[in-house]
Design a protein around this motif. Structure first.
Motif, PDB file in Angstrom:
ATOM      1  N   VAL A   6       0.842  -1.181   0.000  1.00 49.51           N
ATOM      2  CA  VAL A   6       0.000   0.000   0.000  1.00 49.51           C
ATOM      3  C   VAL A   6       0.883   1.238   0.000  1.00 49.51           C
ATOM      4  N   MET A   7       0.600   2.164  -0.912  1.00 51.00           N
ATOM      5  CA  MET A   7       1.273   3.458  -0.949  1.00 51.00           C
ATOM      6  C   MET A   7       0.237   4.517  -0.599  1.00 51.00           C
ATOM      7  N   ILE A   8       0.583   5.400   0.318  1.00 49.15           N
ATOM      8  CA  ILE A   8      -0.300   6.495   0.671  1.00 49.15           C
ATOM      9  C   ILE A   8       0.027   7.684  -0.234  1.00 49.15           C
ATOM     10  N   ALA A   9      -0.983   8.235  -0.884  1.00 54.12           N
ATOM     11  CA  ALA A   9      -0.792   9.376  -1.781  1.00 54.12           C
ATOM     12  C   ALA A   9      -1.723  10.505  -1.370  1.00 54.12           C
ATOM     13  N   GLU A  10      -1.296  11.704  -1.700  1.00 53.94           N
ATOM     14  CA  GLU A  10      -2.123  12.885  -1.456  1.00 53.94           C
ATOM     15  C   GLU A  10      -2.579  13.441  -2.786  1.00 53.94           C
ATOM     16  N   LEU A  11      -3.805  13.945  -2.812  1.00 57.36           N
ATOM     17  CA  LEU A  11      -4.334  14.566  -4.015  1.00 57.36           C
ATOM     18  C   LEU A  11      -3.533  15.819  -4.328  1.00 57.36           C
ATOM     19  N   LYS A  12      -3.191  16.000  -5.598  1.00 56.24           N
ATOM     20  CA  LYS A  12      -2.384  17.141  -6.031  1.00 56.24           C
ATOM     21  C   LYS A  12      -3.289  18.159  -6.701  1.00 56.24           C
ATOM     22  N   TYR A  60       8.302  -2.818 -11.686  1.00 52.74           N
ATOM     23  CA  TYR A  60       7.373  -2.570 -12.785  1.00 52.74           C
ATOM     24  C   TYR A  60       6.381  -3.713 -13.016  1.00 52.74           C
ATOM     25  N   SER A  61       6.561  -4.841 -12.361  1.00 48.13           N
ATOM     26  CA  SER A  61       5.628  -5.955 -12.521  1.00 48.13           C
ATOM     27  C   SER A  61       4.872  -6.253 -11.229  1.00 48.13           C
ATOM     28  N   THR A  62       4.874  -5.322 -10.294  1.00 46.49           N
ATOM     29  CA  THR A  62       4.196  -5.492  -9.011  1.00 46.49           C
ATOM     30  C   THR A  62       2.942  -4.628  -8.981  1.00 46.49           C
ATOM     31  N   VAL A  63       1.837  -5.215  -8.547  1.00 48.82           N
ATOM     32  CA  VAL A  63       0.594  -4.469  -8.393  1.00 48.82           C
ATOM     33  C   VAL A  63       0.598  -3.838  -7.007  1.00 48.82           C
ATOM     34  N   PHE A  64       0.404  -2.521  -6.957  1.00 48.18           N
ATOM     35  CA  PHE A  64       0.357  -1.774  -5.708  1.00 48.18           C
ATOM     36  C   PHE A  64      -1.054  -1.269  -5.482  1.00 48.18           C
ATOM     37  N   GLU A  65      -1.364  -0.972  -4.219  1.00 43.30           N
ATOM     38  CA  GLU A  65      -2.602  -0.277  -3.891  1.00 43.30           C
ATOM     39  C   GLU A  65      -2.217   1.132  -3.479  1.00 43.30           C
ATOM     40  N   VAL A  66      -2.673   2.104  -4.229  1.00 37.98           N
ATOM     41  CA  VAL A  66      -2.421   3.506  -3.897  1.00 37.98           C
ATOM     42  C   VAL A  66      -3.679   4.038  -3.235  1.00 37.98           C
ATOM     43  N   GLU A  67      -3.525   4.499  -2.004  1.00 37.25           N
ATOM     44  CA  GLU A  67      -4.665   5.013  -1.247  1.00 37.25           C
ATOM     45  C   GLU A  67      -4.679   6.530  -1.334  1.00 37.25           C
ATOM     46  N   VAL A  68      -5.778   7.064  -1.886  1.00 34.66           N
ATOM     47  CA  VAL A  68      -5.958   8.502  -2.035  1.00 34.66           C
ATOM     48  C   VAL A  68      -7.260   8.883  -1.355  1.00 34.66           C
ATOM     49  N   ASP A  69      -7.170   9.656  -0.293  1.00 36.55           N
ATOM     50  CA  ASP A  69      -8.349  10.106   0.463  1.00 36.55           C
ATOM     51  C   ASP A  69      -9.248   8.941   0.870  1.00 36.55           C
ATOM     52  N   LYS A  71      -9.686   6.087  -0.525  1.00 34.33           N
ATOM     53  CA  LYS A  71     -10.081   5.207  -1.624  1.00 34.33           C
ATOM     54  C   LYS A  71      -8.842   4.535  -2.191  1.00 34.33           C
ATOM     55  N   LYS A  72      -8.904   3.211  -2.355  1.00 35.45           N
ATOM     56  CA  LYS A  72      -7.750   2.456  -2.848  1.00 35.45           C
ATOM     57  C   LYS A  72      -7.891   2.172  -4.337  1.00 35.45           C
ATOM     58  N   HIS A  73      -6.772   2.345  -5.051  1.00 35.82           N
ATOM     59  CA  HIS A  73      -6.703   2.060  -6.476  1.00 35.82           C
ATOM     60  C   HIS A  73      -5.623   1.006  -6.690  1.00 35.82           C
TER      61      HIS A  73
END
Length: 120
Positions: A6-12, A60-69, A71-73
């Motif tokens: 899981v990567m935590i991201a902030e909306l830009k 580049y071949s790993t599926v990550f979950e990016v969490e933004v606010d 919500k996970k993508h």
């Protein structure tokens, strides 16, 4: 099935060179999440966490979950732009994946005892 990272991201705010420069000046790395027939999302990620993931095999071949606010993508890294002098990541492109997505990826293979295996 393996655990996803899981990567935590902030909306830009905004897009383009000026907005990306503001994000870098704030100490983060700009990124974009696109694909799966949805609108792209401009985000920023923690550069230290990104650097650790980049130095692991198979980034580049790993599926990550990016969490933004909250919500996970589910995403797959498609491209990383590096600074030409310092090799610091400048921008990351993530592609959304779903259960119906078909992708072609390169999978790194590491052989153990390759010299002892005549078939290789």
């Amino acid at each position: 099935m393996s655990d996803t990272t899981v990567m935590i991201a902030e909306l830009k705010e905004g897009a383009g060179k000026g907005a990306a420069r503001d994000v870098r000046n704030a100490g983060r790395t700009p990124a974009v999440i696109y694909g799966d027939k949805k609108d792209p999302i401009m985000v920023s990620v923690d550069p230290i966490h990104l650097w650790k993931l980049l130095n692991q095999p198979g980034f580049y071949s790993t599926v990550f979950e990016v969490e933004v606010d909250g919500k996970k993508h589910k995403v797959l890294p498609r491209a990383v732009q590096f600074h030409k002098v310092t090799d610091v990541p400048q921008h990351v492109d993530f592609m959304r994946v779903s259960g119906s997505s078909r992708l072609t990826v390169s999978v790194p293979v590491t052989f153990i005892n390759e010299e002892d295996s005549p078939g290789l």
